[in-house]
Design an enzyme around this catalytic site. Structure first.
Site, mmCIF file in Angstrom:
data_model
loop_
_atom_site.group_PDB
_atom_site.id
_atom_site.type_symbol
_atom_site.label_atom_id
_atom_site.label_comp_id
_atom_site.label_asym_id
_atom_site.label_seq_id
_atom_site.Cartn_x
_atom_site.Cartn_y
_atom_site.Cartn_z
ATOM 1 N N TYR A 153 -59.171 86.154 -37.371
ATOM 2 C CA TYR A 153 -57.898 86.497 -36.728
ATOM 3 C C TYR A 153 -57.357 85.229 -36.095
ATOM 4 O O TYR A 153 -58.077 84.527 -35.379
ATOM 5 C CB TYR A 153 -58.138 87.564 -35.653
ATOM 6 C CG TYR A 153 -56.908 87.955 -34.878
ATOM 7 C CD1 TYR A 153 -55.932 88.754 -35.448
ATOM 8 C CD2 TYR A 153 -56.732 87.529 -33.564
ATOM 9 C CE1 TYR A 153 -54.799 89.119 -34.733
ATOM 10 C CE2 TYR A 153 -55.605 87.891 -32.838
ATOM 11 C CZ TYR A 153 -54.638 88.690 -33.426
ATOM 12 O OH TYR A 153 -53.526 89.053 -32.718
ATOM 13 N N ASP A 247 -59.206 76.680 -36.159
ATOM 14 C CA ASP A 247 -58.707 77.502 -35.063
ATOM 15 C C ASP A 247 -59.819 77.587 -34.018
ATOM 16 O O ASP A 247 -60.737 78.393 -34.122
ATOM 17 C CB ASP A 247 -58.329 78.888 -35.598
ATOM 18 C CG ASP A 247 -57.896 79.834 -34.488
ATOM 19 O OD1 ASP A 247 -58.043 79.481 -33.301
ATOM 20 O OD2 ASP A 247 -57.429 80.932 -34.817
ATOM 21 N N LYS A 275 -57.013 79.643 -24.630
ATOM 22 C CA LYS A 275 -58.027 80.215 -23.737
ATOM 23 C C LYS A 275 -58.535 79.222 -22.683
ATOM 24 O O LYS A 275 -57.901 79.045 -21.664
ATOM 25 C CB LYS A 275 -59.166 80.797 -24.570
ATOM 26 C CG LYS A 275 -58.644 81.915 -25.496
ATOM 27 C CD LYS A 275 -59.725 82.784 -26.034
ATOM 28 C CE LYS A 275 -59.259 83.718 -27.125
ATOM 29 N NZ LYS A 275 -58.715 84.980 -26.683
HETATM 30 N N1 HOZ Z 1 -57.239 90.140 -29.838
HETATM 31 C C1 HOZ Z 1 -57.703 89.642 -28.606
HETATM 32 C C2 HOZ Z 1 -59.126 89.230 -28.658
HETATM 33 N N2 HOZ Z 1 -59.575 88.712 -29.875
HETATM 34 C C3 HOZ Z 1 -57.517 90.663 -27.547
HETATM 35 C C4 HOZ Z 1 -56.647 90.178 -26.476
HETATM 36 C C5 HOZ Z 1 -56.395 91.198 -25.377
HETATM 37 O O1 HOZ Z 1 -56.356 92.385 -25.662
HETATM 38 O O2 HOZ Z 1 -56.228 90.801 -24.257
#
Ligand code: HOZ
Length: 436
Positions: A153, A247, A275
């Site tokens: 992702y 990434d 992050k």
């Molecule tokens: N898709 C995000 C983690 N891989 C989630 C982010 C969130 O819900 O804060």
């Protein structure tokens, strides 16, 4: 004591009531899908505060937190140095829409830690970083196609929302409506850890702009690269005139100071970050060689911009975090405590007769409820999600907050002391017993 008194006064199930209210106003009641608990059932917790390794919900219950805001909180929540610095910086203005010195300082920290990045552009999220990296790769190669890996992702930009992991996998959605087929057709997907499949795609297509990869996958749960896989990607991209995009939004400054590229000794063309470099504030970044990055506007023609990019709050939290991570003991200590946790979880599960595979790289980990090694999306998807959901809720009852999805990584911070790890293992022993 005061906290306990305040908690006792709170009405129970405030989370459930807030969730009902939120669902009237916000799609699914959440601002990011995985938070809705659909992967595990039940009602999401609404969080009131967080401190060190703990989060506290609006009903006053405190949990040991392994989500860590999905990765950024490597120092733990509400770190006093960051909080104090943010207060001081906020008092001087939160965004100028004009350059500030902190942007340069953070760029200096990043380029010093990650040698493949000579120049870096700050954005506001990981999605922006990967989206911009792809535009850069397409712009400089004059090619349109991308290779991405099933279950990886890279945010929700159109080109990358194909066979994606994280929330898309959690909800079992087919590729998202709204992504034009004419655009999705440029994204070719292959299984993670399958270098031969990548080679085959390169044989069939001579117009591939880039391969984008999570060097350690976090978004189908934690899945490490097999030996030589990343190196082969490097060789194949170079041989075929394509760029390699790492990434490292999740892995940057997480699995090592220099990210996964330092750990596995590879040099990507473009790196995406997010992050940790924002210390818990909204941030993203992408970078590479000077030659490549000079193609970005205003020095080059490839356009990308952002009102809040490089704002002093995010830069401050990021700077403090990266400076604190210079302490040589940090990564060794994270490794030691994470190993203690994951080894403990594996043996407790085995004692309880529950089949699990725990994958871990540094302080990033996932316990899959399956018996065969998890090396790609197909093997991750064999995990028993229902059992994961039961384990999740049993751990919640024991005071431990895990990701509300089997297909997400968990994170250990430096605030997770040995005592906290031991408390987690005690909770896990009870939770596994409850499962059987
Ligand atoms: N898709 C995000 C983690 N891989 C989630 C982010 C969130 O819900 O804060």
């Amino acid at each position: 004591m005061l906290e306990q008194m305040v908690s006792a006064e709170k009405e129970p199930n405030k989370s459930a009531r807030l969730f009902a209210r939120a669902q009237e106003l916000i799609p699914g009641g959440v601002n990011s899908p995985v938070r809705a608990f659909r992967g595990v059932g039940g009602t999401p917790l609404f969080i009131e505060s967080a401190q060190g390794p703990f989060i506290t919900d609006v009903d006053g219950r405190r949990y040991i937190d392994y989500v860590g805001s999905w990765g950024p909180m490597i120092l733990g929540h509400a770190d006093p140095e960051i909080v104090a610095a943010l207060q001081a910086v906020a008092a001087k203005g939160t965004s100028f829409g004009a350059p500030n010195q902190l942007e340069i300082e953070l760029a200096e920290e990043i380029t010093a830690a990650v040698p493949s990045i000579e120049m870096v552009r700050m954005v506001n999220s990981g999605t922006e970083a990967t989206m911009s990296a792809i535009r850069l790769a397409r712009g400089v190669t004059s090619r349109d196609k991308l290779i991405k890996f099933e279950g990886c992702y890279h945010g929700h930009a159109d080109s990358l929302l194909v066979k994606a992991g994280s929330g898309v996998a959690t909800l079992g959605l087919p590729d998202s409506p709204g992504v034009p087929a004419s655009l999705a057709q440029h994204t070719l997907t292959v299984p993670f850890n399958d270098a031969t499949a990548v080679e085959d795609v390169f044989k069939q297509h001579d117009d591939i702009a880039a391969v984008i990869v999570e060097p350690v996958v976090g978004n189908m749960g934690c899945v490490p690269p097999q030996e030589g896989f990343l190196q082969t990607l490097r060789v194949l991209t170079a041989q075929n005139g394509a760029l390699l995009i790492c990434d490292e939004v999740m892995t940057g400054f997480r699995v090592a100071r220099g990210g996964a590229q330092a750990l596995y000794d590879i040099t990507p063309d473009i790196t995406c970050l997010g992050k940790i470099i924002g210390g818990g504030l909204p941030v993203g970044a992408y970078g590479g060689s000077r030659e490549l990055m000079r193609n970005i506007a205003p020095t080059g023609p490839i356009y990308q911009a952002g009102t809040l990019s490089g704002n002093p709050l995010a830069m401050t939290a990021g700077l403090i975090t990266l400076r604190r991570l210079k302490d040589e003991t940090v990564y060794a200590e994270l490794e030691r405590r994470s190993a203690q946790l994951c080894d403990g979880l594996s043996s407790i599960a085995a004692d309880a007769g529950v089949k699990t595979i725990t994958n871990r790289v540094g302080s990033m980990w996932t316990s899959f409820f399956t018996e065969a090694p998890v090396t790609n999306w197909e093997t991750a998807n064999r995990s028993d999600r229902e059992l994961y959901g039961k384990f999740f809720h049993a751990m919640l009852d024991e005071g431990v907050y895990l990701a509300p999805s089997q297909f997400e990584a968990a994170f250990v911070s430096i605030a997770h002391t040995e005592e906290i790890i031991q408390q987690t293992l005690t909770a896990a022993r009870n939770a596994f017993q409850a499962l059987t």
